[in-house]
Design a protein around this motif. Structure first.
Motif, short mmCIF file in Angstrom:
data_model
loop_
_atom_site.label_atom_id
_atom_site.label_comp_id
_atom_site.label_asym_id
_atom_site.label_seq_id
_atom_site.Cartn_x
_atom_site.Cartn_y
_atom_site.Cartn_z
N SER A 95 16.49 46.71 20.84
CA SER A 95 17.35 47.34 19.82
C SER A 95 17.15 48.85 19.80
N GLN A 96 15.89 49.27 19.91
CA GLN A 96 15.61 50.70 19.98
C GLN A 96 16.24 51.32 21.23
N TYR A 97 16.13 50.60 22.33
CA TYR A 97 16.72 51.08 23.59
C TYR A 97 18.22 51.25 23.43
N ALA A 98 18.86 50.30 22.74
CA ALA A 98 20.30 50.42 22.50
C ALA A 98 20.60 51.66 21.67
N ASN A 99 19.75 51.96 20.68
CA ASN A 99 19.95 53.17 19.87
C ASN A 99 19.81 54.43 20.72
N TRP A 100 18.78 54.45 21.59
CA TRP A 100 18.55 55.63 22.43
C TRP A 100 19.71 55.84 23.41
N THR A 101 20.14 54.75 24.04
CA THR A 101 21.24 54.89 25.01
C THR A 101 22.54 55.29 24.31
N TRP A 102 22.71 54.79 23.09
CA TRP A 102 23.92 55.19 22.36
C TRP A 102 23.89 56.68 22.03
N ALA A 103 22.75 57.19 21.63
CA ALA A 103 22.62 58.62 21.33
C ALA A 103 22.98 59.45 22.57
N LEU A 104 22.50 59.01 23.74
CA LEU A 104 22.83 59.72 24.98
C LEU A 104 24.32 59.60 25.30
N ARG A 105 24.86 58.40 25.14
CA ARG A 105 26.28 58.20 25.45
C ARG A 105 27.16 59.00 24.50
N HIS B 102 18.51 64.65 25.39
CA HIS B 102 17.61 63.87 26.24
C HIS B 102 16.15 64.09 25.83
N GLU B 103 15.79 65.32 25.54
CA GLU B 103 14.41 65.62 25.12
C GLU B 103 14.08 64.98 23.77
N ILE B 104 15.05 64.99 22.86
CA ILE B 104 14.83 64.35 21.55
C ILE B 104 14.58 62.87 21.73
N ILE B 105 15.37 62.24 22.61
CA ILE B 105 15.21 60.80 22.87
C ILE B 105 13.83 60.54 23.48
N LYS B 106 13.39 61.39 24.40
CA LYS B 106 12.09 61.20 25.03
C LYS B 106 10.96 61.32 24.00
#
Length: 1457
Positions: A837-847, A882-886
């Motif tokens: 679920s977290q991964y989905a949130n991170w990928t959505w932020a990037l998308r 990208h840096e924020i997500i990392k």
């Protein structure tokens, strides 16, 4: 220190020096006095020795050890006192019987403290060799009492003399010659201590039956009340005195005793004669006699006195009778103790009411935990080993389980349980503790009597069996006796009745009602877990595995631990478990180590698994990372009650369960030789190997108990070497069973033979029952404890909730024969789902960030401000996000409470996020490159447009001058404009070839004919229309050629297999052939016949290859139908793309669409409007469409984001989406949708997303969506207004021209709106920019008014669509399906390892088409059920004939596709 050493059973606790404060400050030795002497002084030695006398009084440097003991006793509450006295008894020390209060001097008998002490001895009957064992609670034991008193201060130690009678190797009574003894004592004088001599049934026993010895400390003349009580209660009184001369009080006391005629022995220190009176009294002189002589004589006299046949000399003393003595207080009279006892006695009265046999008590009063529960356990285990028609059997057994639960509920709760629960619920905490202790004491007392009787019967019957075995004719009688012996053995099991059985009944009442009635908070049974949780928190052991049924009551244990979590919070704990052979001292070791109270007697061995919660003290908590220690005690392996394979299976199950539960497991080995533990070691090693395979990593410590010489380093080193060799050998054997490559034990678990093997001395210092514990044992146990704490300090432990889940996971896996195959770590699964679920949130932020960047750059390209896109630029634009997500990922993996579990996936997810970001960048570059290509492809057309617009504006200006007078004549204006329009269109398009219409049907016929199919046959297949349903017809037998032999058609072989392969053949070209078409950029470059030719060639090749590989001949009808099906699938897309191409690339089409707009401009010129007005109209017309597109794109992104966050189906991981798709299918009940889902799950999922998005936007949240769109329109209009003001202000300040204004205005809008270039040469006469601004503003207001009521249908026409955005986000995952039931992998991560395919629930294999041979009856068996009952060896045999590639799937855990 005293209590700690006492709990560790170190009898040297009495000899710990306790110094006064003044002594401890400096801790200096007493100074030695130095005296000046001469040689003459040596001649008078007496004078020399007296020189130091009297210089100072002797100063006592430390407290008397017995004062320390009594001080601790007085400062303890009743429960600690009881534990303290129990430990003193185990140390074979005398126990306080009469204790004066140090303040009030009131005499107390601490009867309560004796309640947990049981004495065991063996009696040899006179004149025979028959030895009878007795085991009696000490407070109930009827024994003779021999009391010792001293008068005055004789030089002989009374206590030391008593020790020689009881155990001459151990100081049962503390005496003046013991280490640490002092002349004065403060709390011990006047205390009466008692000890019991227990014979071992051997010839050298001092006495042949149990005898109580009582010692009144201090001068008996000064403690009249206590002296008189003891004299009255004693069978024999022994008085020690120096001399009776000149001591009237002593003479008076002894004279009175002589007159009483009660056996009396007087020990006179200053006399040397031995006198016996005719009335049976003795006077023994001690002068010039050794202590051993006196001791032997005393023993002889006591034996003689007790052997006299007379009622007055029979055992008369019973400890509990002290409560009836007047003038003393009994500690049991405490109100809380009495309330607890009263509540317990009500239950005991109920139990004893009908004088029922103890072996029948459990069935009478505890029906839930009886046969019904055992039946339930048996059937529940059978659920995991089904045969035959599995699903029917499974359903049948599940119904049987529910029926049993219903029967349990139908049995009314017994009166005993009602009383027990009522008291447990209503009593205050202290009363409740007394209540439980009393029940335990009274029930143990009840069952102990019965157990002794049954054991004697067993012993007698066993003797008879042995005797018969030695006779010749023995078969029939021997069989009868053996049957009787078995019956007694069963009775022995039934006779064990304890508090654990009552708690077991509680658990079964709860489980039964929970299963039938569901979860409830308003019933009596629903409160049971809370009651048990309170007890567990207070340190009461709770049963984890039922020892009789061999089953874990998961519902009860889970609810119990949930209540503990509610009360304590989700605390961290360290789980310590112990494993070893039966009766090897496991429970004793734990009790000694941590002061626990697990059952330890040989007659009452631990059965099942018990857990006890211990709070970590603040003192050592600073070195540990957890709050509690949970100790798990287990029944022994190789239990005598089990035989053969049952033992092996049970031991394997138990070892795996216990090893899996523990953070650290103590492997207890009795003795030094590991060869005796060979089978146990193999079980243990195999258990550790299983833990490694399922990613659990416990540690272990081997403890050798009962080692004779723990100090012999060389011997221990040799023992360690042999153990290491044995473990390595067992690791190899276990590796074969578990299909592992382990070569040695260290390959299985981290193990250091130097540090992780401990040797413990034997428990007893001598032979029981009178032997004290070996001090070396407590030292060894302390060393083991230090090792445990050292290992624990490096562990984070686990939380209570994790422990609860681990119990469920381990037990569920153990019920299957293949542990590793069936083990599912709930904690890991939950943590991974959360991570997804977290991964989905991170990928959505990037998308989301990429969509914003795409919008900006798309507008720049369309505005002509960007003609090349670099990857480096895209990465720079997205770098911040990208840096924020990392950073968020780092925080999540390092600070989440499940960080230890998450660590294993950190590297994978970091790589996946980088790959996702890089893919987003490359995808965006590809999209923007397409836009640039389209832009370049339209350059010629755009130039023509610009040329046409310039000429039209010029002509309009010129014609407007001529038509000033006819400005109101609309017909004339139309006529003149049409003339100019026609001439200009002809002129501009003279050298451009118009785009022709396409005829796909004709092209398809041409291609099919080129492939060799006749026109009539093609027409026939087209008219048939069957090709449209080729993907869903199911039965493809009509397409398969049948083999003929002598003109007879043979039945099709492998029909089902062929059907499945044909379905795959159809699906493959549909995807693989359409991809090349969609990649041809028809909308950019236009349609070409070669595109369809390429598709047809590929489909034909696939069909040919299929026939060669499968040896399945297909009719030509199949090839044509498949081609027509593929053509039909591509037709809509080609037509739409060609339409877009024509709009964007055909000048005539474009100009015709703009004719009305240009007429408006022409008419404005004719009516005398200034250039500023015309330009304002032109700009606003161009911005109107761009405004709508920008608002819709922004709305699409916003709606997609909102639904991604708030819509239940879209805001989780892949599994969550799958759940909602299945729910939708169930609600709609559309069969075609089911078929689509089974065969093409992605297509159905995409359709579900599109449908839900449309429903969300146009129905459920229509008002909110309209408001979002309106807000975005307002934002765009605000942007245009700001750009208008800024551009005008800048041009005015810099005195710029029209060209500068247009450039500045376009530049300000380049990222948000598309504004095609407007030539400034036709408007060079404009110099009033303020007027221009106002004119544009007027028209912008009109645009705002029009767009404010924009229809939501415009969202369907926008470049970005919310459903497409969500499909890209949610469907970018794994779509591999189970080869048996077509269940879809629910792993969120795309491109993961095949080992990580995962699906929580499989389906009946009939969904995939599996059916019973020779019928059309679908199989209803679940593939997981079928696979679960096969071993890995079976998979390897079965894999090739079934489905290619099945092996790799089968070797994954069941339940994970």
């Amino acid at each position: 220190m005293f209590l700690h050493r006492l709990m560790m059973l170190d009898y040297r606790v009495r000899y710990i020096p306790v110094k006064s404060d003044s002594q401890t400050e400096g801790n200096h030795p007493k100074p030695v006095q130095v005296i000046d002497i001469t040689e003459e002084d040596f001649s008078n030695l007496g004078a020399l020795l007296r020189m130091g006398a009297g210089t100072h009084e002797t100063e006592q440097t430390h407290l008397h050890p017995m004062d320390v003991q009594m001080a601790v006793f007085h400062c303890s509450d009743s429960f600690l006192k009881q534990m303290m006295i129990t430990k003193l008894s185990q140390c074979q020390y005398a126990l306080p019987l009469l204790v004066p209060d140090p303040v009030t001097m009131e005499i107390e008998c601490p009867l309560w403290t004796f309640k947990q002490i049981t004495k065991t001895w063996k009696v040899t009957e006179d004149g025979s060799n028959i030895v009878t064992m007795k085991s009696v609670p000490v407070y109930k034991a009827r024994t003779p009492l021999v009391s010792f008193f001293r008068l005055g201060s004789p030089s002989v130690s009374k206590s030391q003399l008593m020790n020689t009678l009881i155990n001459d190797r151990h100081s049962t009574f503390f005496h003046r010659n013991c280490p640490g003894s002092t002349k004065s004592r403060y709390l011990m004088d006047g205390v009466a201590e008692i000890a019991w001599y227990c014979p071992a049934g051997k010839p050298n026993d001092a006495f042949n039956d149990c005898i109580a010895f009582c010692n009144l400390h201090g001068d008996a003349l000064l403690t009249e009340k206590r002296r008189d009580i003891l004299i009255e209660k004693s069978s024999i009184n022994i008085i020690l005195f120096a001399s009776l001369q000149k001591h009237e009080e002593s003479q008076s006391l002894i004279s009175g005793l002589f007159k009483s005629r009660k056996p009396l022995i007087c020990l006179c220190v200053d006399d040397c004669d031995v006198v016996k009176t005719t009335t049976g009294q003795y006077i023994i002189g001690l002068k010039d006699r050794s202590q051993s002589d006196v001791s032997e004589e005393l023993k002889q006299i006591i034996r003689e006195i007790l052997s006299v046949d007379g009622s007055s000399l029979k055992p008369s003393f019973q400890l509990e009778m002290m409560a009836e003595v007047s003038g003393i207080r009994v500690d049991e009279s405490d109100p809380a103790c009495q309330r607890g006892k009263s509540a317990a006695m009500i239950i005991m009265d109920l139990i004893k009411k009908n004088n029922m046999d103890v072996s029948k008590l459990k069935d009478e009063f505890l029906p839930y935990r009886g046969d019904l529960w055992h039946q339930w356990c048996k059937i529940h285990k059978e659920l995991y080993h089904l045969t035959g028609d599995i699903e029917k059997e499974k359903s049948k057994k599940q119904q049987q389980l529910m029926n049993i639960r219903q029967k349990q509920c139908d049995v009314s709760c017994s009166k005993l349980m009602e009383l027990f629960i009522e008291s447990l619920s209503s009593l205050p905490l202290t009363d409740k503790q007394y209540y439980l202790k009393w029940i335990q004491i009274l029930i143990d007392d009840l069952s102990t009597d019965e157990l002794s009787s049954v054991l004697q019967s067993y012993d007698k019957k066993w003797s008879e069996v042995l005797a018969l075995k030695n006779k010749c004719n023995k078969s029939e009688m021997l069989s009868i006796k053996q049957t009787e012996l078995e019956e007694i053995s069963r009775k022995l099991q039934s006779a064990t009745f304890g508090l654990e059985h009552i708690f077991r009944e509680m658990g079964q009442i709860y489980e039964a009602h929970r299963a039938i009635e569901g979860e409830s908070r308003h019933t009596d049974w629903s409160k049971y877990p809370e009651l048990a949780a309170q007890l567990m928190i207070s340190g009461h052991p709770m049963e984890l595995m039922d020892g009789d049924a061999g089953h874990v009551p998961l519902t009860w244990i889970s609810s119990l631990l949930e209540e503990v979590i509610k009360k304590l919070g989700d605390q961290r704990l360290f789980v310590l478990s112990v494993l070893g052979v039966q009766s090897s001292g496991k429970s004793t070791m734990l009790n000694t180590m941590f002061g626990l109270q697990f059952a330890v007697s040989a007659g009452r061995c631990t059965k099942g698994v018990f857990m006890q919660l211990l709070k970590v003290s603040e003192e050592i908590k600073k070195d540990l990372k957890f709050d509690y220690l949970l100790v798990v005690d287990t029944e022994g392996l190789r239990a005598l009650e089990l035989e053969g394979n049952i033992t092996l299976h049970h031991d394997n199950e138990l070892a795996t369960f216990v090893v899996g539960l523990g953070n650290l497991t103590l492997i207890n080995i009795f003795g030094e030789n590991p060869s005796e533990m060979q089978d146990i070691l193999q079980i243990v090693v195999q258990a550790f190997m299983r833990m490694k395979k399922v990613k659990l990593s416990p540690s272990c410590v081997f403890v050798h108990q009962n080692v004779t010489d723990v100090a012999a380093v060389e011997k221990n080193m040799d023992g360690k070497r042999r153990l290491q060799e044995k473990l390595d050998q067992m690791a190899k054997l276990a590796a074969e069973e578990e299909f592992s490559s382990a070569e040695c034990f260290s390959d299985v678990i981290e193990f250091d033979v130097q540090k992780d093997v401990k040797y413990c001395a034997q428990l007893w210092e001598g032979s029981p029952p009178m032997a004290p514990p070996n001090p070396g044992y407590s030292e060894s146990i302390q060393e083991v404890k230090n090792t445990i704490l050292s290992k624990a300090s490096k562990s984070d432990g686990i939380t209570l909730s994790q422990f609860k889940n681990k119990i469920q996971d381990l037990w569920s896996a153990l019920l299957n024969e293949n542990f590793v195959f069936s083990f599912k770590n709930t904690l890991e699964i939950a943590a991974y789902r959360k991570l997804e679920s977290q991964y989905a949130n991170w990928t959505w932020a990037l998308r989301n960030n990429m969509l914003t960047i795409e919008n900006q750059l798309h507008n720049r390209i369309e505005n002509g401000n960007l003609d090349k896109v670099e990857v480096s630029h895209l990465k720079k634009e997205s770098h911040e996000t990208h840096e924020i997500i990392k950073e968020e990922m780092t925080t999540y993996f390092e600070e989440d409470k499940e960080k230890e579990i998450l660590a294993q996936w950190r590297g994978i997810f970091e790589i996946k996020i980088k790959e996702f970001h890089d893919e987003q960048v490359s995808t965006l570059k590809r999209k923007l490159d397409e836009v640039i290509q389209q832009k370049k492809a339209r350059e010629k057309l755009d130039d023509k447009k610009k040329e046409f617009e310039d000429k039209l504006l010029q002509k309009s200006k010129e014609l407007a001058q001529q038509l000033k007078d006819k400005a109101n004549d609309e017909e004339e204006l139309q006529k003149q404009f049409s003339s100019v329009w026609s001439d200009l269109v002809t002129e501009i398009t003279a050298d451009i070839k118009p785009i022709e219409d396409i005829n796909l049907e004709e092209d398809q016929f041409t291609i099919l004919q080129e492939l060799g199919f006749e026109e009539s046959f093609i027409n026939e297949r087209k008219q048939n229309d069957r090709y449209k349903k080729i993907s869903s017809i199911g039965d493809y037998s009509d397409y398969v050629k049948q083999t003929k032999v002598l003109g007879i058609k043979l039945p099709l072989k492998n029909a089902y297999k062929n059907q499945q392969q044909i379905i795959s053949l159809i699906e493959k070209p549909v995807h693989e052939s359409l991809d090349p078409i969609t990649s041809k950029l028809v909308a950019t470059r236009g349609y070409k016949l070669a595109y369809l030719q390429e598709v047809a060639k590929q489909v034909k090749q696939e069909v040919d290859n299929f026939q060669k590989e499968t040896k399945c001949a297909l009719k030509k009808e199949f090839t044509v139908d498949l081609l027509l099906y593929v053509f039909s699938k591509s037709e809509c897309w080609i037509v739409d793309s060609q339409k877009k191409f024509r709009i964007n690339n055909d000048p005539l089409t474009y100009l015709e669409s703009k004719k009305t707009h240009y007429y408006t401009v022409f008419r404005s010129f004719c009516k005398g409007s200034s250039s500023a007005v015309v330009l304002a109209e032109l700009i606003c017309e161009k911005l109107k469409a761009s405004t709508v597109e920008a608002a819709c794109n922004k709305t699409a992104i916003g709606l997609a984001g909102e639904m991604r966050c708030n819509f239940p189906a879209f805001n989780g991981n892949r599994l969550n989406l799958e759940k909602h798709v299945l729910k939708s299918l169930a609600e709609k009940e559309d069969f075609d949708d089911f078929i689509t889902y089974i065969r093409k799950p992605r297509r159905q999922t995409e359709a579900f997303i599109t449908e839900e998005v449309e429903k969300y936007i146009f129905i459920d949240h229509k008002v909110e969506t309209v408001n979002i769109l309106k807000k975005n329109v307002d934002d765009v209009n605000t942007l245009m207004s700001q750009a208008l003001s800024t551009a005008t202000q800048k041009v005015q300040n810099q005195r710029g021209d029209m060209n500068m204004w247009l450039k500045e205005f376009s530049s300000l809008l380049k990222d948000e709106l598309t504004l095609h270039t407007i030539s400034s040469q036709n408007f060079s006469d404009i110099n009033d920019f303020e007027f221009l601004k106002e004119e544009i503003k007027k028209r912008l207001d009109s645009i705002i008014e029009q767009t404010s009521s924009l229809s939501l249908d415009k969202l369907k026409e926008s470049r970005l669509k919310p459903d497409k955005i969500l499909i890209d986000q949610l469907c970018k995952c794994c779509w591999v399906t189970c080869p048996f039931c077509a269940a879809v992998c629910t792993n969120t991560i795309e491109g993961h390892s095949p080992d990580d395919h995962n699906v929580p629930f499989h389906r009946p294999s009939g969904i995939k088409g599996w059916h019973k041979r020779g019928t059309v009856e679908f199989s209803i068996n679940f593939c997981t059920t079928n696979v679960a009952r096969l071993s890995p060896r079976c998979f390897k045999c079965l894999a090739p004939p079934l489905i290619p590639g099945m092996l790799s799937v089968l070797e994954e855990p069941v339940g994970e596709a």
